[in-house]
Design an enzyme around this catalytic site. Structure first.
Site, PDB file in Angstrom:
ATOM      1  N   ARG A   1     -28.114  89.842  47.872  1.00 27.24           N
ATOM      2  CA  ARG A   1     -27.912  88.460  47.417  1.00 27.24           C
ATOM      3  C   ARG A   1     -28.986  87.611  48.055  1.00 27.24           C
ATOM      4  NH1 ARG A   1     -23.049  85.890  49.825  1.00 27.24           N
ATOM      5  NH2 ARG A   1     -24.634  84.671  50.899  1.00 27.24           N
TER       6      ARG A   1
ATOM      7  N   HIS B   1     -24.126  82.185  48.817  1.00 23.10           N
ATOM      8  CA  HIS B   1     -22.997  82.560  47.945  1.00 23.10           C
ATOM      9  C   HIS B   1     -22.936  81.646  46.729  1.00 23.10           C
ATOM     10  CE1 HIS B   1     -18.952  83.435  46.610  1.00 23.10           C
ATOM     11  NE2 HIS B   1     -18.555  82.223  46.891  1.00 23.10           N
TER      12      HIS B   1
ATOM     13  N   TYR C   1     -25.072  82.571  58.896  1.00 17.49           N
ATOM     14  CA  TYR C   1     -24.620  83.946  59.149  1.00 17.49           C
ATOM     15  C   TYR C   1     -25.673  85.022  58.926  1.00 17.49           C
ATOM     16  CZ  TYR C   1     -23.705  83.408  54.111  1.00 17.49           C
ATOM     17  OH  TYR C   1     -23.808  83.142  52.778  1.00 17.49           O
TER      18      TYR C   1
END
Lengths: 369, 376
Positions: free
Chosen positions: B271, B275, B284
């Site tokens: 990814r 998100h 993160y």
């Protein structure tokens, strides 16, 4: 689990309902066809008739195949219709429910059995997030003609996770039709109607009534459903007993209790009307409120814990609509707000004839009218 | 991948059927330098098919960029981008025939559009007009799923119904690495295997479930290895290699169609963006981790490969870019136009027959709105 079903086999007094006059004899044979039929047999016959009438009707769940279900509601269906039409699944309720959604999306009319009320909870996300919402999500392009059969409620001396009155979870979820029959005749007709419905139906079967009996002609019921002459049950409450002094409003397993209370009250000179709600969603405000306006007093009876329940909703609806006809506050007789009790304690929890009559006595009779 | 013909053959005496195990490393047919490698089991797709797929990758990347821009402009509420995962998106749509079904998630907008659904109907969800804007039956595309893994069971049911009727439909069900932790993932694979229905489960392992890395989801040797626990074959594939994806997914779809039962395919991808636009990925994961995946991009390697075969020249590149821009322009134009939503429709699709209670509520809202209209 078979042990539980044997416990449930203890005879239960069937709710008295005027017998259908046409049930006296079968028009096909000229022989008397009205016989004493159990609630379970009526459900079993409804499933078989629906499967015979429509190849897209499928029945699946846990132990519903060769065994015929722990309550034998699916007895004989695999033998008659084959393992492609009535079959056992892996033991996983979300899987059963989710697969049923896909089948209903793709041309089938699945009927699934959740083995017990509390065993339906693993499927709750599928029910709330998809069964109830998918038709709305797609603006009605995807319909889910599926029936979720749930043996529900207590009074059978069952263990903790076999006795829940879980109707309020489903009734609170828009998109679900929620039915709870109380008579043998309704068991047949309402299950046929549920299977024929284009909308998903949660069909709550009171376990303690499975072996109750009523004299009916199943052949005549089949004919009346299939030729369209049977009155619609979804969205329709029924006056189970006429009376003039107060209205008892009940559904499912509480209907026989309410009928027994009304019979006892009659001996004491008080005339109680009993409404069998039977269709929790859609709710029949008209029939319920017409009765309460006639009698001026009402008690709602349900096994479910009363707080934030279907019973609470009925009280609110009656109070909102019939306020000027009421001679007393609308009362509830429900289960206590506790987890379902162990078998030796459940009789304290369940609505009883005495508790109903005590509550009726408290409806402010001394204040006039 | 050799697929057993029935579930009984997956049990062997004293051990497991090694045929069910995935490749030790993800299948790769074109590496990130654009060089082709032969594989004993999977053939390189026809170059013309790869060229057509390349055009879809260019379009998919443009759709991702356009949707992100429309979020910044306030025209979309949010967009879960598949930037970097376009090869998975395109292959998932291209391996299916018209009778087949696609079950997408919220991140699979490009797959849905590649299948042929009108982009404006797809973006109904993210614009906020309604929860799903296209007719699932028109092109056999289920509504994009927001809850994780629940749609996999619906896919099993659609396939089961088709199998009972003797149809040759295959269902391709998408999910991400995080969804493999859900109970519904397990139940879907088990049901599909037990009923031996034609479903291809396609996991896009992009290494993150919002903020949580894969190592916190599973310590299985790979997600594809989970298949053997259900008695179905698993396979792993380079998720940025369109050639390998078309070959591996195509083989699984063919097998399912010919009665071989379900399969689990794991695509290793990444990814590249957060998100959604509402997420802050810097909290993160370090930027260096993302940078490592830039050379593995699905578009650049296929461009190098096709240029090497002289199948792709400047003129073709310009044509593909222009075609992609036309799709983006149509999306922009459509989403910049305000759409009237009908409040009465709130009540219209809850039940097929309007209930008395909902009719009362619909009347209440209509009355409120008419009084507001008089006042304004």
């Amino acid at each position: 689990m078979t042990q539980i079903s044997e416990r449930a086999a203890a005879p239960v007094e069937a709710p008295a309902r005027p017998a259908d006059p046409s049930a006296a004899e079968s028009s096909a044979t000229g022989q008397p066809a009205a016989t004493a039929v159990t609630f379970a047999k009526a459900l079993n016959t409804a499933l078989a008739d629906a499967m015979a009438a429509d190849d897209s009707v499928l029945m699946f769940g846990e132990d519903v195949g060769p065994l015929g279900g722990v309550f034998r509601i699916t007895d004989g269906l695999t033998a008659r219709f084959g393992p492609g039409r009535c079959f056992d699944t892996p033991l996983a309720e979300a899987g059963i429910m989710g697969m049923a959604v896909g089948m209903a999306m793709n041309g089938m009319r699945p009927v699934v059995e959740m083995q017990f009320d509390a065993f339906a909870y693993p499927a709750f996300e599928q029910v709330v997030s998809h069964v109830a919402k998918l038709p709305n999500r797609t603006k009605g392009r995807v319909l889910l003609p599926m029936v979720i059969r749930i043996p529900y409620a207590g009074g059978i001396g069952g263990v903790e996770h076999h006795c829940d009155s879980s109707e309020s979870y489903y009734a609170h979820t828009p998109g679900l039709t929620v039915l709870a029959p109380a008579t043998v005749r309704d068991a047949y007709l309402m299950l046929r109607e549920a299977i024929a419905s284009p909308d998903p139906v949660v069909f709550l079967e009171p376990k303690k009534l499975y072996w109750s009996k009523e004299v009916v002609d199943l052949g005549e019921l089949r004919r009346s459903f299939e030729d369209g002459s049977a009155p619609q049950t979804i969205g329709s409450a029924v006056v189970a007993r006429s009376g003039t002094d107060a209205t008892l409003i009940a559904y499912g397993p509480s209907v026989p209790t309410a009928m027994a209370a009304a019979a006892a009250a009659a001996e004491e000179g008080r005339s109680l009307e009993v409404i069998d709600v039977r269709s929790l969603v859609p709710f029949d405000d008209e029939t319920v409120c017409a009765s309460v306006r006639r009698t001026g007093r009402a008690v709602v009876i349900a096994e479910t814990p009363g707080f934030a329940s279907v019973a609470a909703e009925i009280v609110a609806r009656v109070q909102e609509r019939c306020f000027h006809s009421l001679a007393a506050p609308v009362r509830r007789v429900t289960g206590f707000d506790i987890p379902y009790p162990a078998p030796k304690l459940e009789h304290h929890f369940l609505p009883s004839v005495d508790r109903i009559l005590d509550t009726v006595d408290e409806l402010q009779w001394e204040d006039g009218q | 991948m050799t697929i057993p013909t029935n579930s009984d053959s997956t049990r062997t005496e004293g051990g497991v059927n090694a045929q069910l195990l995935p490749s030790p490393v993800p299948v790769q047919l074109i590496d990130h330098h654009g060089e082709a490698h032969s594989d004993a089991r999977y053939a390189l797709p026809d170059p013309q098919a790869l060229l057509a797929g390349y055009a879809r990758l260019i379009s998919g990347r443009r759709i991702n960029d356009q949707a992100n821009a429309l979020v910044r402009q306030g025209r979309l509420a949010v967009y879960p981008s598949s930037h970097g995962q376009e090869a998975c998106q395109v292959s998932a749509a291209l391996v299916l025939q018209s009778q087949d079904w696609l079950f997408p998630t919220y991140r699979d907008t490009v797959a849905v559009i590649t299948r042929g659904v009108d982009p404006l109907e797809v973006f109904t969800l993210l614009r906020g007009d309604w929860h799903s804007g296209y007719d699932p039956y028109e092109l056999h595309v289920a509504p994009q799923a927001t809850p994780l893994a629940t749609q996999l069971l619906h896919a099993v049911g659609v396939a089961h119904a088709a199998k009972l009727r003797g149809e040759d439909t295959v269902v391709l069900a998408l999910c991400g690495d995080g969804a493999t932790s859900e109970g519904d993932f397990h139940e879907a694979l088990n049901f599909a295997a037990v009923f031996h229905v034609p479903v291809v489960f396609f996991v896009q392992n992009n290494e993150y479930a919002i903020s949580v890395p894969l190592k916190n989801q599973s310590v299985a040797p790979s997600l594809a290895h989970k298949a053997i626990g259900y008695g179905m074959p698993g396979e792993r594939v380079d998720g940025n290699d369109l050639a390998a994806l078309l070959s591996v997914l195509g083989a699984a779809v063919d097998s399912a169609r010919s009665g071989g039962g379900p399969a689990l395919i794991e695509a290793h991808t990444y990814r590249m963006q957060a998100h959604t636009n509402a997420d802050d990925a810097t909290r993160y994961r370090p930027a260096e981790d993302v940078d490592k995946w830039i050379p593995k991009d699905p578009i650049s390697r296929l461009r190098t490969y096709l240029r090497g075969l002289s199948l792709l020249d400047e003129a073709a590149e310009e044509q593909f870019a222009a075609d992609a821009e036309a799709v983006a322009a149509a999306i922009r134009a459509g989403l910049n136009a305000d759409v009237e939503v009908d409040p009465q429709e709130l009540f219209a699709h809850v039940y097929t027959q309007q209930t008395a209670q909902l009719q009362e509520q619909a009347d209440l809202l209509r009355d409120e709105l008419s009084r507001e209209a008089v006042q304004s």
